[in-house]
Design an enzyme around this catalytic site. Structure first.
Site, PDB file in Angstrom:
ATOM      1  N   THR A   5      -3.935 -10.244   6.676  1.00 32.73           N
ATOM      2  CA  THR A   5      -3.449 -11.620   6.560  1.00 32.73           C
ATOM      3  C   THR A   5      -3.381 -12.263   7.943  1.00 32.73           C
ATOM      4  O   THR A   5      -3.825 -13.387   8.159  1.00 32.73           O
ATOM      5  CB  THR A   5      -2.066 -11.643   5.892  1.00 32.73           C
ATOM      6  OG1 THR A   5      -2.148 -10.989   4.618  1.00 32.73           O
ATOM      7  CG2 THR A   5      -1.590 -13.060   5.696  1.00 32.73           C
ATOM      8  N   TYR A  52       7.868  -2.146  23.988  1.00 35.33           N
ATOM      9  CA  TYR A  52       7.958  -3.537  23.547  1.00 35.33           C
ATOM     10  C   TYR A  52       9.313  -4.096  23.971  1.00 35.33           C
ATOM     11  O   TYR A  52      10.344  -3.445  23.813  1.00 35.33           O
ATOM     12  CB  TYR A  52       7.818  -3.589  22.021  1.00 35.33           C
ATOM     13  CG  TYR A  52       7.298  -4.882  21.454  1.00 35.33           C
ATOM     14  CD1 TYR A  52       6.002  -5.292  21.680  1.00 35.33           C
ATOM     15  CD2 TYR A  52       8.113  -5.674  20.647  1.00 35.33           C
ATOM     16  CE1 TYR A  52       5.510  -6.459  21.121  1.00 35.33           C
ATOM     17  CE2 TYR A  52       7.638  -6.848  20.080  1.00 35.33           C
ATOM     18  CZ  TYR A  52       6.331  -7.239  20.335  1.00 35.33           C
ATOM     19  OH  TYR A  52       5.842  -8.404  19.778  1.00 35.33           O
ATOM     20  N   ASP A  86       4.526  -2.522  10.664  1.00 32.42           N
ATOM     21  CA  ASP A  86       3.126  -2.146  10.480  1.00 32.42           C
ATOM     22  C   ASP A  86       2.418  -1.999  11.818  1.00 32.42           C
ATOM     23  O   ASP A  86       1.527  -1.155  11.981  1.00 32.42           O
ATOM     24  CB  ASP A  86       2.403  -3.153   9.590  1.00 32.42           C
ATOM     25  CG  ASP A  86       2.522  -4.597  10.099  1.00 32.42           C
ATOM     26  OD1 ASP A  86       3.467  -4.897  10.857  1.00 32.42           O
ATOM     27  OD2 ASP A  86       1.679  -5.425   9.724  1.00 32.42           O
ATOM     28  N   ARG A  87       2.834  -2.791  12.796  1.00 31.79           N
ATOM     29  CA  ARG A  87       2.212  -2.720  14.119  1.00 31.79           C
ATOM     30  C   ARG A  87       2.526  -1.393  14.811  1.00 31.79           C
ATOM     31  O   ARG A  87       1.636  -0.747  15.364  1.00 31.79           O
ATOM     32  CB  ARG A  87       2.672  -3.905  14.979  1.00 31.79           C
ATOM     33  CG  ARG A  87       2.234  -5.262  14.444  1.00 31.79           C
ATOM     34  CD  ARG A  87       2.737  -6.382  15.344  1.00 31.79           C
ATOM     35  NE  ARG A  87       2.149  -6.276  16.687  1.00 31.79           N
ATOM     36  CZ  ARG A  87       2.604  -6.951  17.731  1.00 31.79           C
ATOM     37  NH1 ARG A  87       3.657  -7.742  17.612  1.00 31.79           N
ATOM     38  NH2 ARG A  87       2.007  -6.811  18.914  1.00 31.79           N
ATOM     39  N   LYS A  95       0.852  -1.182   0.000  1.00 30.39           N
ATOM     40  CA  LYS A  95       0.000   0.000   0.000  1.00 30.39           C
ATOM     41  C   LYS A  95       0.891   1.237   0.000  1.00 30.39           C
ATOM     42  O   LYS A  95       1.974   1.228   0.570  1.00 30.39           O
ATOM     43  CB  LYS A  95      -0.912   0.009   1.227  1.00 30.39           C
ATOM     44  CG  LYS A  95      -1.864  -1.165   1.305  1.00 30.39           C
ATOM     45  CD  LYS A  95      -2.633  -1.144   2.622  1.00 30.39           C
ATOM     46  CE  LYS A  95      -3.523  -2.357   2.767  1.00 30.39           C
ATOM     47  NZ  LYS A  95      -4.211  -2.398   4.084  1.00 30.39           N
TER      48      LYS A  95
END
Length: 239
Positions: free
Chosen positions: A117, A84, A93-94, A14
């Site tokens: 996905t 994290y 992407d996260r 994208k």
């Protein structure tokens, strides 16, 4: 001058073209050899490329940029605090989805579901701390797995908007288990996070966001371009 954000995913890529803070055009393509000419024939001020699958160099080398090209990695400065424990393994992407959520809802606790996905969820606190989340099989991966790892279950490749909770055929039973089961899964996460963050904002993005929009409990914000906007916020933070 315009900027571009490129999000290379598991099944396709994208892109979003920005003018100021406005997303003025977005699109989708599969494979670096199919980059649209509106990208390769245009010169951008700055660019950001994020990939969960392919080498970003194959994409950055095709861009004409007068300023900076940011390749999103664990080394990239972020407008949120990343808590994290293994940032080197965190999908780009996260973190982009988390940044996008904090941009839209600053000062609010946010839960983001990216239904593609895979189905991921991300939790961002009201002070802009990204706490992490979860990764699960997406709808089509679940359907394919049932067929692949059993001897007799058929491959169901359509995801209808309406499906029986009590399946009376094998196909209906698969749809019930996968679709109703995944809706219950997401609603369960909403309940869990709502207990620790009563003012929780729930955001949906990803290719299957439309399927879940009317099936999740409470008020849901659907922002299909959330990852692209998050990428642009990261780009803005770094140039």
């Amino acid at each position: 001058m315009q900027r571009i954000a490129v999000d290379v995913g598991n099944t396709g890529t994208k892109y979003g073209i920005f003018e100021g803070n406005d997303l003025i055009k977005q699109g989708y393509f599969q494979g670096v050899e199919n980059i649209p000419v509106e990208i390769t024939n245009h010169t951008f001020e700055h660019a950001i490329v994020a990939s969960v699958s392919a080498d970003t160099a194959a994409y950055t080398s095709r861009l004409s940029v007068t300023g900076n090209i940011v390749t999103l990695s664990e080394q990239t400065a972020l407008p949120v605090l990343n808590k994290y424990k293994t940032p080197q393994t965190l999908g780009v992407d996260r973190i982009a989805a988390a940044v996008g959520a904090y941009y839209f809802f600053p000062g609010r606790n946010c839960l983001v579901f990216d239904a593609g996905t895979a189905i991921t969820h991300e939790f961002i606190t009201s002070d802009g701390s990204y706490m992490g989340g979860g990764i699960a099989l997406g709808l089509r991966m679940k359907l394919k797995a049932l067929h692949t790892f059993t001897q007799r279950l058929p491959l169901v490749d359509q995801i209808p908007d309406n499906f029986p909770v009590t399946g009376q055929t094998t196909q209906e039973s698969i749809l019930s288990g996968v679709l109703a089961g995944t809706v219950a899964e997401l609603n369960g996460f909403i309940q869990l996070y709502s207990e620790k963050a009563p003012d929780l904002v729930v955001i949906l993005c990803g290719g299957d966001a439309g399927f879940f929009e009317s099936k999740l409990k409470g008020r849901i914000f659907v922002i299909p371009e959330l990852v692209l906007i998050g990428l642009h916020r990261i780009l803005t933070y770094n140039v």
